[in-house]
Design an enzyme around this catalytic site. Structure first.
Site, PDB file in Angstrom:
ATOM      1  N   ASN A 412       0.810  -1.222   0.000  1.00 52.35           N
ATOM      2  CA  ASN A 412       0.000   0.000   0.000  1.00 52.35           C
ATOM      3  C   ASN A 412       0.843   1.271   0.000  1.00 52.35           C
ATOM      4  O   ASN A 412       0.509   2.261   0.655  1.00 52.35           O
ATOM      5  CB  ASN A 412      -0.959   0.016   1.188  1.00 52.35           C
ATOM      6  CG  ASN A 412      -2.056  -1.029   1.061  1.00 52.35           C
ATOM      7  OD1 ASN A 412      -2.119  -1.752   0.059  1.00 52.35           O
ATOM      8  ND2 ASN A 412      -2.901  -1.132   2.065  1.00 52.35           N
ATOM      9  N   ARG A 544      -4.189 -14.143  -0.099  1.00 53.15           N
ATOM     10  CA  ARG A 544      -5.452 -14.211   0.627  1.00 53.15           C
ATOM     11  C   ARG A 544      -6.388 -15.234  -0.015  1.00 53.15           C
ATOM     12  O   ARG A 544      -6.124 -15.723  -1.116  1.00 53.15           O
ATOM     13  CB  ARG A 544      -6.101 -12.824   0.664  1.00 53.15           C
ATOM     14  CG  ARG A 544      -5.363 -11.850   1.566  1.00 53.15           C
ATOM     15  CD  ARG A 544      -5.939 -10.450   1.504  1.00 53.15           C
ATOM     16  NE  ARG A 544      -5.653  -9.786   0.231  1.00 53.15           N
ATOM     17  CZ  ARG A 544      -5.947  -8.504  -0.025  1.00 53.15           C
ATOM     18  NH1 ARG A 544      -6.543  -7.774   0.911  1.00 53.15           N
ATOM     19  NH2 ARG A 544      -5.653  -7.964  -1.192  1.00 53.15           N
TER      20      ARG A 544
END
Length: 678
Positions: A412, A544
């Site tokens: 990020n 994920r």
């Protein structure tokens, strides 16, 4: 004849020298609402000017009403000068509650006012009026849908927060002369920068509800008129960023609705009122601590008066007590220069006695968040780091205590954004601590890189999928981008320690090698890249639950862009050309992704893929081996239609978009031309 010629030559040279010695005229652009000048709107005029200039630029505004919201962002040394204070009216209706419940809520308070400033030092406002007309225009209280409010709804009143002027961090050394700022609600004039804010108001009128004049940091107001429509408080101050912070009001008058109170504070504050006058109908209530705030726990109550009087007789609480202030200043001492402690003298129009190592408040916060290992976290727990947010003394202490945590990451945009900003701050302030912080961050990137050239998502925490080589969300490409700028000594990156240059060059070379090794081959032909790879085998890996091993239609674009800025070796050219061919092969012509309202869903929205002539779409994930678009929810099951996974994922994650479009249409053809002759 010869003598005459020499005289003429000397005269010409003298005229040229006189011309060269003339002072450079500052730039001026003119705005007129009727279209008779350079621009019709104030915003257009501001946008036309470069970010910085050696001398102040002036936007001259002719009389008229300008119904617009104005943003000044990243502009320094700028004057907005109106033809007359009453004749030039900048007005816009904006309730803060409506803004924070609407589509622009992600911007926070940026845009909540009629006039919005940030990252723009040395702005001057002269002879104009700025109005937030929401409270004056609204018929009454309304109830609106608000996703962030309890129960999903919020009541918006005529007297809620309504900013006419909002100055966020970086908009320091603000001057306002002969200006009017009006609203019916609270926080009309909100210059907020607790650590570095310096604000000067002269001969101004300010009107509003609770706390309608609420500076943070250092503020000086002289000969100003305050009109209060609240029984809670007219003025407010936050001085928690420094013991020296203060708000000084000299020769100011206060009027308002019956029973209005003078002021209050929620945090550390310091008020000085000198030669001020109060209307007869002002409440018998001293400036007070609002119980909803922590109050003056460090430096105590600091509210001082000198020669202040109320029409109809004084109240006991505003008797002279200046002698009890620290240093026992005299009333004559409380000048603008005294207020700003010698750091700035607005009467001189320049900084005064500024140390070489000047502070940048954002850079200072970045150094606090930086971990001992050299990198930065992206969040503290579940709360994303926001460098615009105020830091309490307790928060600062907590950050110092957590320096050894192992949550540093390149996810990020963490770490890479801090390096870039710190070098910018070093350029502007020459504070060596900022360059050192950036160099420590660069060292972190060098240390976290695997010998095979890949980058994990986190370091030193290599648990779970954090250890995998991570192209996801462009993490590895951003890290390589910083190192390549160091290696090439580009712009501000030329300022770092020269010993980092060869290390960065080697790291970039290893990174390019890793990129070439991880490109997936199909029948011997290079295609695209996966979002994650096993750090040892270099095989595609899962992250994920909804991020299975698959080819990426998003991250592969950034990888190709990075390679196109590398030397066009045969291996690099083959990788780029193979990826471009794959983008063409897997595109979905005639389809578009649309966001729609879905009141039956918890998210109240949905995303759908629909036919649309002329449109082209790419999936985020493509199945290995088949190149079929796949859509995976939190159950990790593969689906071939977006509609088959849960709404929470459809609305919360982008499974299809136009990521490669500009690359294919413009960037790749331009690269082909550049490399054709090589």
């Amino acid at each position: 004849m010869k003598t005459t010629a020499l005289r003429l030559l000397g005269l010409v040279l003298l005229l040229l020298l006189s011309f060269w010695l003339l002072p450079v005229r500052a730039q001026t652009v003119t705005v007129a609402a009727d279209g008779s000048a350079n621009f019709r709107t104030i915003q257009e005029a501001i946008n036309s000017l470069p970010a910085t200039a050696a001398r102040p630029r002036t936007v001259y505004i002719r009389n008229g009403t300008y119904r617009e919201k104005v943003y000044i962002d990243g502009k320094a040394n700028l004057v907005l000068r109106g033809q007359s204070e009453r004749g030039v009216v900048l007005t816009f209706p904006q309730a803060r509650d409506l803004w924070l419940c609407g589509p622009d809520a992600k911007a926070g308070d940026w845009g909540v006012a009629t006039l919005n400033l940030r990252n723009s030092p040395d702005i001057t406002l002269e002879t104009l009026s700025v109005v937030n007309s929401y409270g004056f225009d609204a018929a009454g209280e309304v109830t609106i849908d608000c996703p962030t409010a309890p129960g999903g709804q919020k009541k918006v009143s005529k007297t809620g927060h309504q900013m006419a002027l909002r100055a966020l961090p970086g908009a320091t050394r603000l001057i306002a002369r002969h200006c009017t700022f009006r609203a019916l609600g609270g926080d009309t004039v909100s210059p907020w920068d607790t650590e570095a804010g310096a604000y000067y108001f002269k001969d101004c009128t300010m009107e509003g509800g609770v706390d309608f004049y609420c500076p943070r940091g250092w503020a000086y107001a002289e000969n100003c008129r305050f009109i209060c429509h609240s029984k809670e408080a007219a003025i407010w101050h936050d001085g928690s960023g420094s013991r020296d912070s203060k708000t000084v009001l000299r020769n100011c008058s206060f009027v308002g609705d019956d029973g209005f109170k003078l002021g209050r504070f929620h945090r550390e504050a310091q008020f000085y009122l000198v030669d001020c006058t109060f209307a007869r109908n002002m409440a018998d209530a001293d400036i007070y601590h609002a119980v909803s705030g922590p109050g003056p726990k460090q430096w105590g109550r600091r509210v001082y008066y000198a020669n202040c009087h109320r029409q109809g007789g004084d109240y006991a609480w505003h008797r002279d007590n200046l002698a009890t202030a620290e240093g026992a200043p005299k009333p004559k001492d409380l000048t603008a220069a005294w207020t700003f402690g010698g750091r700035w003298n607005p009467l001189m129009g320049a900084m005064a006695a500024v140390p070489a190592a000047q502070l940048d408040t954002t850079a200072e916060k970045m150094l606090l968040y930086q971990r001992t290992v050299g990198g930065w976290p992206k969040a503290l727990g579940e709360v994303k780091i926001n460098y615009a947010a105020r830091l309490s003394e307790g928060a600062r202490a907590g950050l110092l205590d957590s320096k050894n945590q192992n949550d540093a990451t390149i996810d990020n945009d963490a770490t890479t954004r801090e390096i870039h900003y710190l070098l910018k701050a070093f350029q502007q302030t020459h504070n060596p601590a900022y360059r050192q912080g950036a160099e420590n961050g660069i060292g972190y990137l060098l240390r976290m890189q695997y010998p095979n050239g890949g980058f994990p998502q986190f370091y030193p925490d290599l648990s779970g999928y954090r250890r995998e080589i991570t192209f996801n969300d462009d993490a590895m490409i951003r890290a390589l981008g910083v190192l390549r700028r160091v290696a090439r000594k580009e712009e501000r990156y030329a300022l770092v320690d020269p010993e980092l240059v060869p290390l960065a060059q080697a790291a970039v070379a290893r990174g390019v090698g890793c990129i070439l090794k991880t490109q997936v081959l199909q029948n011997g032909r290079p295609t695209a890249w996966c979002a994650q790879y096993d750090e040892v085998s270099l095989l595609p890996a899962k992250a994920r639950a909804f991020e299975l091993p698959s080819l990426s239609g998003a991250e592969s674009v950034s990888i190709v862009r990075f390679l196109m800025d590398e030397p066009a070796t045969p291996a690099v050219k083959a990788a780029i050309e193979g990826a471009v061919a794959w983008f063409e092969q897997v595109k979905m012509p005639g389809y578009a992704l649309k966001e729609i309202a879905a009141p039956q869903e918890k998210t109240h929205r949905d995303r759908v893929i629909v036919p649309q002539p002329g449109a082209t779409l790419w999936a985020r994930f493509y199945e290995l081996g088949t190149n079929r678009p796949i859509y995976v929810g939190r159950d990790s099951q593969v689906h071939y239609q977006l509609s088959e996974i849960e709404n929470e994922r459809r609305a919360g994650y982008v499974y299809a978009s136009t990521w490669p479009a500009e690359l294919l249409e413009k960037e790749y053809p331009a690269w082909q031309k550049r490399t054709a002759s090589r």
